[in-house]
Design a protein around this motif. Structure first.
Motif, PDB file in Angstrom:
ATOM      1  N   ALA A   1       0.829  -1.210   0.000  1.00 13.26           N
ATOM      2  CA  ALA A   1       0.000   0.000   0.000  1.00 13.26           C
ATOM      3  C   ALA A   1       0.862   1.258   0.000  1.00 13.26           C
ATOM      4  CB  ALA A   1      -0.932  -0.017   1.206  1.00 13.26           C
ATOM      5  N   GLU A   2       2.072   1.177   0.570  1.00 12.51           N
ATOM      6  CA  GLU A   2       2.964   2.344   0.583  1.00 12.51           C
ATOM      7  C   GLU A   2       3.347   2.772  -0.830  1.00 12.51           C
ATOM      8  OE1 GLU A   2       3.234  -0.495   2.224  1.00 12.51           O
ATOM      9  OE2 GLU A   2       4.515  -0.317   3.985  1.00 12.51           O
ATOM     10  N   LEU A   3       3.248   1.843  -1.794  1.00 11.70           N
ATOM     11  CA  LEU A   3       3.629   2.121  -3.177  1.00 11.70           C
ATOM     12  C   LEU A   3       2.420   2.030  -4.106  1.00 11.70           C
ATOM     13  CD1 LEU A   3       6.900  -0.014  -3.160  1.00 11.70           C
ATOM     14  CD2 LEU A   3       6.692   2.449  -2.850  1.00 11.70           C
ATOM     15  N   ALA A   4       1.254   2.358  -3.577  1.00 11.36           N
ATOM     16  CA  ALA A   4       0.023   2.225  -4.363  1.00 11.36           C
ATOM     17  C   ALA A   4      -0.073   3.263  -5.470  1.00 11.36           C
ATOM     18  CB  ALA A   4      -1.191   2.331  -3.447  1.00 11.36           C
TER      19      ALA A   4
ATOM     20  N   LYS B   1      -6.667  -3.095  -2.036  1.00 17.04           N
ATOM     21  CA  LYS B   1      -7.450  -4.286  -2.370  1.00 17.04           C
ATOM     22  C   LYS B   1      -8.524  -4.510  -1.306  1.00 17.04           C
ATOM     23  CE  LYS B   1      -6.954  -9.110  -3.721  1.00 17.04           C
ATOM     24  NZ  LYS B   1      -5.995 -10.228  -3.937  1.00 17.04           N
ATOM     25  N   PRO B   2      -9.794  -4.631  -1.692  1.00 14.55           N
ATOM     26  CA  PRO B   2     -10.853  -4.868  -0.712  1.00 14.55           C
ATOM     27  C   PRO B   2     -10.561  -6.131   0.105  1.00 14.55           C
ATOM     28  CG  PRO B   2     -11.804  -4.286  -2.828  1.00 14.55           C
ATOM     29  CD  PRO B   2     -10.333  -4.471  -3.057  1.00 14.55           C
TER      30      PRO B   2
ATOM     31  N   GLU C   1      -3.557  -3.907   3.021  1.00 13.49           N
ATOM     32  CA  GLU C   1      -2.103  -3.709   3.073  1.00 13.49           C
ATOM     33  C   GLU C   1      -1.464  -3.756   1.683  1.00 13.49           C
ATOM     34  OE1 GLU C   1      -3.723  -6.294   4.148  1.00 13.49           O
ATOM     35  OE2 GLU C   1      -2.741  -8.165   3.618  1.00 13.49           O
ATOM     36  N   VAL C   2      -2.253  -4.150   0.655  1.00 15.33           N
ATOM     37  CA  VAL C   2      -1.734  -4.151  -0.712  1.00 15.33           C
ATOM     38  C   VAL C   2      -2.682  -3.379  -1.611  1.00 15.33           C
ATOM     39  CG1 VAL C   2      -0.533  -6.350  -0.446  1.00 15.33           C
ATOM     40  CG2 VAL C   2      -2.873  -6.320  -1.339  1.00 15.33           C
ATOM     41  N   ALA C   3      -2.167  -2.958  -2.760  1.00 20.58           N
ATOM     42  CA  ALA C   3      -2.954  -2.194  -3.724  1.00 20.58           C
ATOM     43  C   ALA C   3      -3.211  -3.035  -4.963  1.00 20.58           C
ATOM     44  CB  ALA C   3      -2.201  -0.919  -4.128  1.00 20.58           C
ATOM     45  N   GLU C   4      -4.327  -2.715  -5.631  1.00 22.46           N
ATOM     46  CA  GLU C   4      -4.662  -3.405  -6.873  1.00 22.46           C
ATOM     47  C   GLU C   4      -3.873  -2.758  -8.021  1.00 22.46           C
ATOM     48  OE1 GLU C   4      -8.988  -5.347  -6.016  1.00 22.46           O
ATOM     49  OE2 GLU C   4      -8.934  -3.543  -7.228  1.00 22.46           O
TER      50      GLU C   4
ATOM     51  N   SER D   1      -6.261  -0.675 -10.582  1.00 19.72           N
ATOM     52  CA  SER D   1      -7.667  -0.374 -10.300  1.00 19.72           C
ATOM     53  C   SER D   1      -7.611   1.018  -9.688  1.00 19.72           C
ATOM     54  CB  SER D   1      -8.262  -1.351  -9.275  1.00 19.72           C
ATOM     55  OG  SER D   1      -8.283  -2.661  -9.769  1.00 19.72           O
ATOM     56  N   GLU D   2      -8.268   1.967 -10.316  1.00 16.28           N
ATOM     57  CA  GLU D   2      -8.037   3.358  -9.957  1.00 16.28           C
ATOM     58  C   GLU D   2      -8.621   3.734  -8.593  1.00 16.28           C
ATOM     59  OE1 GLU D   2      -6.054   5.067 -11.577  1.00 16.28           O
ATOM     60  OE2 GLU D   2      -5.963   4.118 -13.548  1.00 16.28           O
ATOM     61  N   LEU D   3      -7.852   4.514  -7.849  1.00 19.60           N
ATOM     62  CA  LEU D   3      -8.349   5.083  -6.597  1.00 19.60           C
ATOM     63  C   LEU D   3      -9.316   6.211  -6.941  1.00 19.60           C
ATOM     64  CD1 LEU D   3      -8.189   5.345  -3.494  1.00 19.60           C
ATOM     65  CD2 LEU D   3      -6.315   6.965  -3.842  1.00 19.60           C
ATOM     66  N   THR D   4     -10.535   6.143  -6.426  1.00 20.04           N
ATOM     67  CA  THR D   4     -11.522   7.199  -6.677  1.00 20.04           C
ATOM     68  C   THR D   4     -11.854   7.969  -5.403  1.00 20.04           C
ATOM     69  OG1 THR D   4     -13.324   5.593  -6.377  1.00 20.04           O
ATOM     70  CG2 THR D   4     -12.561   5.967  -8.633  1.00 20.04           C
TER      71      THR D   4
END
Length: 303
Positions: free
Chosen positions: A196-199, A205-206, A210-213, A229-232
């Motif tokens: 997530a620090e490098l999202a 991720k739902p 701790e991780v990003a899509e 998957s874009e952050l909105t």
């Protein structure tokens, strides 16, 4: 006057490049995408501590069309793509140019898994016999391609753990020199689930925040694309921009103006996914060229 033999020798690759661009445009038009063009000269870019923009009379040449393309999504455009030049300061090497060509596409109502399927479809379209041949290597492109988490990649190939790399700020170094060369060697690899620090601009991720899509695509040890998957969530995106801007300034880099119009319109952007693919590198692979210089008409040194 003698002919410019350097240009003459590139003719076959430039003809291949033109055909590849034609096929890419046909692929997206047949898939219901609208080709768009956004300004190359902009008042600000998304702040990234590892990427520096080229200035232009108080504004910047864009490092990516990302912000403008997402503003189009927020305005109701559902599936868009763009092929355009981008600029990044002091990037030069056998696979890097300070001015390069990016293919970006975005779709609403989809996530990063959907983008992986589109990557497979696009490469399959561009390599009809299903085998990529580059510099004496052969790579089958039959889907599904490998999906490897960042954590597992560090466990397999890294000299330190993912946690150690993050704590010592050596993540990019380990990825570039220890992990990247080993990816996509038997089939293309999607490196997925970034910490997530490098999202960056990716959503968490739902159920696994701790991780990003986010994924990057690797083919024969070459990074080809970066996707989210874009952050909105506009407030969260603002916080990330501010944190990244603070890292830029702590490193002694000049400040970027905030991307206020993008952040305001992000409130209206629906669920979406987007990807940036290095077109020159893709042409390198498809034209069996050893360096990026071989697939562009002019390098900076030739101007």
């Amino acid at each position: 006057m003698d002919p410019n033999w350097a240009l003459t020798r590139k003719r076959l690759n430039l003809e291949k490049r033109a055909r590849i661009l034609h096929r890419i445009r046909a692929f997206f038009m047949d898939s219901g995408y609208l080709e768009v063009s956004t300004p190359h000269r902009v008042p600000t870019n998304a702040p990234e501590s590892t990427i520096d923009a080229v200035t232009s009379e108080g504004w910047y040449l864009h490092t990516s069309p990302e912000l403008c393309m997402k503003r189009l999504l927020a305005a109701g455009y559902e599936r868009i793509f763009q092929i355009c030049p981008c600029w990044r300061h002091q990037e030069r090497g056998s696979r890097h140019l300070p001015e390069f060509t990016m293919l970006e596409w975005y779709g609403t109502g989809m996530n990063y898994q959907g983008l992986m399927e589109e990557c497979e479809d696009l490469l399959t379209c561009l390599v009809p016999d299903g085998t990529l041949r580059w510099q004496g290597q052969s790579l089958p492109l039959t889907p599904p391609w490998e999906q490897l988490t960042v954590r597992e990649a560090f466990r397999r190939y890294g000299s330190v753990s993912l946690e150690q790399a993050l704590a010592t700020d050596t993540f990019d170094e380990v990825i570039a020199f220890e992990i990247e060369p080993k990816l996509g060697r038997e089939r293309p690899t999607f490196l997925i689930e970034y910490p997530a620090e490098l999202a960056a601009l990716a959503r968490r991720k739902p159920g696994q925040p701790e991780v990003a899509e986010r994924f990057e695509l690797y083919v024969l040890g070459m990074e080809l694309a970066n996707a989210f998957s874009e952050l909105t969530d506009a407030p969260e995106q603002r916080q990330r921009f501010e944190a990244e801007e603070a890292r830029r300034q702590a490193a002694g880099k000049p400040p970027y103006p905030p991307a206020e119009k993008f952040l305001t319109e992000l409130l209206l952007m629906p669920e979406a996914a987007g990807i940036a693919l290095g077109l020159d590198r893709l042409v390198m692979l498809l034209a069996n060229a050893g360096t990026i210089d071989e697939v562009v008409a002019f390098t900076p040194e030739e101007l």
